[in-house]
Design an enzyme around this catalytic site. Structure first.
Site, PDB file in Angstrom:
ATOM      1  N   HIS A  17      51.402  41.046  46.406  1.00  8.25           N
ATOM      2  CA  HIS A  17      49.998  41.406  46.634  1.00  8.25           C
ATOM      3  C   HIS A  17      49.748  41.907  48.062  1.00  8.25           C
ATOM      4  O   HIS A  17      50.599  41.740  48.951  1.00  8.25           O
ATOM      5  CB  HIS A  17      49.102  40.192  46.366  1.00  8.25           C
ATOM      6  CG  HIS A  17      49.427  39.023  47.263  1.00  8.25           C
ATOM      7  ND1 HIS A  17      49.017  38.953  48.570  1.00  8.25           N
ATOM      8  CD2 HIS A  17      50.140  37.893  47.023  1.00  8.25           C
ATOM      9  CE1 HIS A  17      49.446  37.826  49.116  1.00  8.25           C
ATOM     10  NE2 HIS A  17      50.142  37.169  48.197  1.00  8.25           N
ATOM     11  N   GLU A  68      52.288  32.385  42.164  1.00  5.92           N
ATOM     12  CA  GLU A  68      53.073  31.918  43.292  1.00  5.92           C
ATOM     13  C   GLU A  68      53.525  30.483  43.028  1.00  5.92           C
ATOM     14  O   GLU A  68      52.956  29.764  42.200  1.00  5.92           O
ATOM     15  CB  GLU A  68      52.225  31.974  44.572  1.00  5.92           C
ATOM     16  CG  GLU A  68      52.921  31.508  45.854  1.00  5.92           C
ATOM     17  CD  GLU A  68      54.176  32.290  46.184  1.00  5.92           C
ATOM     18  OE1 GLU A  68      55.145  32.207  45.394  1.00  5.92           O
ATOM     19  OE2 GLU A  68      54.204  32.955  47.232  1.00  5.92           O
TER      20      GLU A  68
END
Length: 213
Positions: free
Chosen positions: A10, A83
């Site tokens: 990201h 994550e």
């Protein structure tokens, strides 16, 4: 030749700038992070992307939707690309972790594959999660170009797994914000074509370290 995966981290977030540890917690993209996502989208337009899959965490979704809007491809959210959960470490600065979790932090730095963060996940949990997801995509699609938008640790775990390398090598791979990695899954196994490519980012800058780096 089977599927080709375009794997990206990201864009820059507020917690990235502050050096705070991000796991399942979330921090929005900065203006710079949004610009990185736009620049990534322009680079991705060179490739024939068929599908976009994103972690369901906000910072990855923001990045994926910017890219999806520009290349005209729908974003599919999945927990599989999340994550690593950092449990009690989430939202903390590296100095705070060193102070309050010194023994676990020492293990995380020197033997990351053995680290067990309180209320968090382990690298092996992440490996099992992403391996299962890649297997699922390879069984579902054939000869497709698939963009995966994820996170620093998760992307590095994927790359180590593609290389059949142990999780103790997590620090031997770097992943900058919106870095592009390309992996071709061929009939004899995965081949990494590109890794941590940030050539699309203008005015790239080094950020404060977090416990993830």
């Amino acid at each position: 030749m089977a599927n080709t995966f375009y794997i990206v981290r990201h864009g820059q977030t507020n917690w990235n700038i502050l050096g705070k540890t991000q796991g399942h917690g979330n921090s929005d993209l900065t203006q710079k992070g949004k610009e990185q996502a736009f620049e990534l989208a322009k680079a991705i337009k060179e490739y024939p992307i068929d599908y976009i899959y994103s972690s369901d965490l906000g910072r990855a979704v923001q990045t994926a939707e910017i890219v999806g809007d520009i290349i005209g491809t729908k974003v599919h959210q999945t927990k599989s690309l999340r994550e690593m959960g950092f449990g009690d470490w989430e939202g903390l600065l590296i100095d705070e972790i060193k102070k309050d979790h010194s023994k676990t932090y020492e293990t995380w730095r020197n033997q990351p594959h053995l680290a067990d963060i309180p209320n968090g996940e382990t690298l092996h949990i992440i490996k099992d999660r992403v391996d299962a997801f890649i297997k699922e995509l390879n069984e579902k699609y054939d000869n497709k170009h698939i963009l995966l938008v994820s996170h620093s640790v998760t992307v590095r775990v994927m790359l180590l797994s593609f290389l059949n390398s142990g999780m103790e090598n997590i620090y031997r791979i770097k992943q900058d914000n919106t870095a592009l990695n390309i992996v071709e899954c061929r009939n004899y196994g995965p081949v990494i074509i590109k890794m941590n490519d940030t050539s699309h980012i203008k005015n790239n800058e080094k950020l404060n370290n977090s416990a993830l780096e």
